[in-house]
Design a protein around this motif. Structure first.
Motif, short mmCIF file in Angstrom:
data_model
loop_
_atom_site.label_atom_id
_atom_site.label_comp_id
_atom_site.label_asym_id
_atom_site.label_seq_id
_atom_site.Cartn_x
_atom_site.Cartn_y
_atom_site.Cartn_z
N LYS A 108 0.84 -1.19 0.00
CA LYS A 108 0.00 0.00 0.00
C LYS A 108 0.88 1.25 0.00
O LYS A 108 1.04 1.93 1.00
CB LYS A 108 -0.93 -0.01 1.22
N PRO A 120 -5.87 3.18 -15.25
CA PRO A 120 -6.28 1.89 -14.69
C PRO A 120 -6.06 0.73 -15.64
O PRO A 120 -5.88 -0.41 -15.21
CB PRO A 120 -7.78 2.09 -14.40
N THR A 140 -7.69 4.49 -6.27
CA THR A 140 -8.58 5.36 -5.49
C THR A 140 -7.84 6.35 -4.61
O THR A 140 -8.32 7.46 -4.39
CB THR A 140 -9.52 4.51 -4.61
N PHE A 162 -7.98 -10.44 -1.24
CA PHE A 162 -8.07 -9.06 -1.73
C PHE A 162 -6.91 -8.21 -1.21
O PHE A 162 -6.36 -7.39 -1.93
CB PHE A 162 -9.41 -8.47 -1.28
N ARG A 189 -4.22 -2.88 -6.06
CA ARG A 189 -4.66 -2.20 -7.30
C ARG A 189 -5.73 -1.17 -6.98
O ARG A 189 -5.69 -0.03 -7.48
CB ARG A 189 -5.19 -3.23 -8.30
N HIS A 190 -6.69 -1.54 -6.14
CA HIS A 190 -7.77 -0.63 -5.76
C HIS A 190 -7.20 0.60 -5.05
O HIS A 190 -7.63 1.74 -5.32
CB HIS A 190 -8.75 -1.37 -4.84
N TYR A 191 -6.24 0.40 -4.18
CA TYR A 191 -5.62 1.52 -3.47
C TYR A 191 -4.94 2.48 -4.45
O TYR A 191 -5.09 3.70 -4.35
CB TYR A 191 -4.60 1.02 -2.46
N GLU A 208 -5.67 -7.58 -5.56
CA GLU A 208 -6.69 -6.64 -6.06
C GLU A 208 -6.81 -5.45 -5.12
O GLU A 208 -7.10 -4.32 -5.55
CB GLU A 208 -8.04 -7.36 -6.18
N GLY A 209 -6.59 -5.66 -3.83
CA GLY A 209 -6.68 -4.56 -2.88
C GLY A 209 -5.64 -3.49 -3.12
O GLY A 209 -5.90 -2.29 -2.97
#
Length: 480
Positions: free
Chosen positions: A116, A151, A144, A302, A139-141, A136-137
Motif C-alpha cells: 500500500k 487503470p 482510489t 483481496f 490495485r484498488h488503493y 486486487e486490494g
C-alpha cells in the motif's frame, strides 16, 4: 518454440531476506526453467550469491545515488553483449534505475507493486508499459488513493507459493513441543513489521493467561528488532515455551510450517503455510485479516493477507485473541481450517498459471513496444548518471572533506547542509565547486546532506557522510 528473452530485474532491499526476495526468486526460477536469460541488479550479499549459484546474471550495486552511474554502465555493457528485451522493476530506487535504463536503451518496462504505497507511480506511469500488483486490494488503493490515472495498465499478478515444495509432509515433532499446540510466527523482525509484532505480543499475553503451558511459540525470522522482540516475548509468555529458528528457506521452512499447528504470518508466508495445509492467521504490515476461513478468505485474498489496511487504526481490539481461542478448540477444527486454506491456494494462487500469465504479459508488452516505441533519451538527461562517486576524507577529527567525482562538473553546482544531532547548523549554498571542507564544531553526531543542481535547474540530494565527534575521541565517518 518462442524466442528466448533476456529479462533485467532491478530490485532494492534493506533486509537480507524477505518476501520481496522470494517474489523475485520465483520469477527468476520460472524464467530459467523456460530457457530464458535473467539478470538481477541488487545489493551484494546472500541473495546475490544465491542467484549466481542458480545461474542468474547479477550486477551488484549499493543503490546509493552516486553509484547509479556505475550500475548503468554495467547494464549498458551487458546490453551490448547480450541484448535485453524487457526491464521488470520493483519499487523505489530500483524503479528509478530501471526506468532510466528503459528510457535510455529503448526497452519496454513493467513494474510490480507489493504493498500500500504509490512510490512515484503517478508521475512515471507514462514510462511504464504495465504495472503488476500482488493483490486486487493494492490495485484498488493505487486507483482510489494513489493517484494513478491509467487503470488499464494495472494488472493483478499475485504471489504464489511453490506447490511442489510447500506441501504437507510428515515432520517429527520436537521433544519440547510434545503435547503442546505449536503456533509459529513467520516474519522479519524489523521496524516495518512493527504492527505484526505488536499484535503478536497481544496473542502471547492472552495465551499466557488462558492457555498456560499448552502452547509452544515457534519464531521463524530475524531482523534488527530481534533482541528487543525476544526480551518482550520472554516477559509475556508465562508458562508457555518459545523457540527461535531464525530465518529459514526451502525445505527447512516447509518443515517448520509442517511442524506447526497454526501460523501467524503475512503475505507469501501465509500462503506457503496454507499450501502445506496449516491454518493461518493473516497478519500483515498494514492490516489484520485474521484466521483464514469461509468468512474471511476473500478479504485475505483481496488484501494480500494483510498488505492493505491502516494498521492499528483498522484493527479491532481482541481480534487475535478471538482467533487464537478458535484455534485452541480442537485438533479437528485446525485440520478443517488447514484443508480449507489449501483449497484457497489451489483456486486463487496456482503457481504455473500465474507464471504463464506473467510470461505472456512480457511477450505482449515487448510486441506492443516494438510496434510503437517511446522516444529514447540520452543519459545526460538524468542528473544521477552524471555523478560518479563521492570521495570522503577526515584529515583531523574536527574536519570532513567531501569531493564529487562527476561528468561535466563545470556545468553543475553543489550545496551542502551540515546537521548535528538532527538539526541543521550550517548551510553551504550552491557554488560551482565540487569539493567542500566542512568543520565539525564540537561533540555530536553529524550528517552531511549533499545537493547537486545541473544547468537545467534539476536537483537531487542525498546523505553524503556521517560522523561522530566524541568529547575526547573522534570516530571515522561512515561512508554514506
Amino acid at each position: 518454440m518462442s524466442a528466448s528473452l533476456h529479462l533485467l530485474i532491478p530490485v532494492f532491499f534493506t533486509a537480507p531476506q524477505g518476501g520481496l526476495h522470494e517474489n523475485v526468486r520465483a520469477t527468476v526460477q520460472f524464467m530459467l526453467s523456460r530457457k530464458h536469460l535473467v539478470t538481477v541488479v541488487c545489493r551484494p550479499g546472500p541473495f546475490a550469491e544465491q542467484l549466481r549459484g542458480s545461474g542468474v546474471g547479477v550486477i551488484e550495486t549499493d543503490y546509493q545515488v552516486d553509484s547509479l552511474a556505475a550500475a548503468f554502465t554495467a547494464i549498458q555493457e551487458l546490453h551490448e553483449q547480450q541484448p535485453l528485451d524487457l526491464v521488470h522493476v520493483h519499487p523505489f530506487v530500483s524503479r528509478q534505475l530501471g526506468v532510466m535504463v528503459s528510457r535510455i536503451l529503448g526497452l519496454p518496462c513493467v513494474a510490480t507493486m507489493h504493498g500500500k504505497y504509490s512510490d512515484v507511480l503517478p508521475s512515471q506511469i507514462d514510462y511504464l508499459d504495465a504495472v503488476f500488483t500482488v493483490s486486487e486490494g493494492i490495485r484498488h488503493y493505487l486507483l482510489t488513493e494513489g493517484g494513478v490515472q491509467h487503470p488499464e495498465k494495472l494488472h493483478v499478478v499475485p504471489n504464489t507459493p511453490d506447490a511442489k515444495l510447500f506441501k504437507a509432509v510428515y515432520v517429527a515433532s520436537l521433544p519440547e513441543t510434545t503435547g503442546k499446540v505449536v503456533v509459529s510466527l513467520v516474519t522479519r523482525l524489523d521496524q516495518d513489521k512493527a504492527f505484526i509484532l505488536d499484535v503478536f505480543y497481544q496473542a502471547v499475553a492472552h495465551a499466557a493467561e488462558h492457555y498456560p503451558g499448552r502452547i509452544h511459540w515457534q519464531v521463524v525470522g530475524q531482523g534488527t528488532l530481534q533482541e528487543t522482540f525476544s526480551e518482550r516475548v520472554e516477559a509475556l509468555r508465562g508458562e508457555n515455551t518459545v523457540s527461535h529458528a531464525g530465518w529459514l528457506q526451502g525445505e527447512a521452512l516447509r518443515d517448520a510450517y509442517c511442524q506447526s499447528d497454526a501460523v501467524i504470518a503475512p503475505g507469501r508466508c501465509a500462503l506457503e503455510a496454507m499450501s502445506c495445509g496449516v491454518p493461518a492467521i493473516a497478519l500483515g504490515s498494514k492490516g489484520y485479516n485474521g484466521l483464514v476461513d469461509s468468512a474471511t478468505w476473500q478479504q485475505a485474498v483481496f488484501s494480500n493477507f494483510g498488505g492493505v489496511g491502516d494498521k492499528h487504526e483498522s484493527y479491532q481490539q481482541g481480534a487475535v485473541e478471538k482467533d487464537l481461542d478458535r484455534l485452541m478448540r480442537s485438533r479437528a477444527d485446525r485440520r478443517g481450517l488447514g484443508h480449507f486454506g489449501r483449497q484457497v491456494v489451489r483456486q486463487c494462487f496456482n503457481e504455473s498459471e500465474m507464471n504463464r500469465r506473467l510470461l505472456n504479459f512480457y511477450r505482449l508488452v515487448i510486441a506492443a513496444y516494438k510496434a510503437d516505441p517511446r522516444p529514447r533519451v540520452s543519459a545526460e538527461a538524468f542528473l544521477e548518471l552524471r555523478l560518479e562517486g563521492l570521495e570522503i576524507s577526515r584529515p583531523r577529527p574536527d574536519l570532513l572533506v567531501l569531493e564529487h567525482r562527476c561528468k561535466q562538473p563545470e556545468k553543475l553546482r553543489f550545496a551542502w547542509y551540515l546537521f548535528r544531532d538532527g538539526e541543521v547548523i550550517e548551510k553551504f549554498m550552491y557554488r560551482p565547486e565540487p569539493k567542500r571542507e566542512i568543520p565539525l564544531p564540537g561533540p555530536g553526531a553529524y550528517q552531511v546532506r549533499c545537493y547537486v543542481q545541473d544547468e537545467h535547474k534539476r536537483r537531487i540530494s542525498f546523505v553524503g557522510a556521517e560522523a561522530v565527534v566524541e568529547p575526547d575521541i573522534a570516530e571515522v565517518p561512515d561512508q554514506r
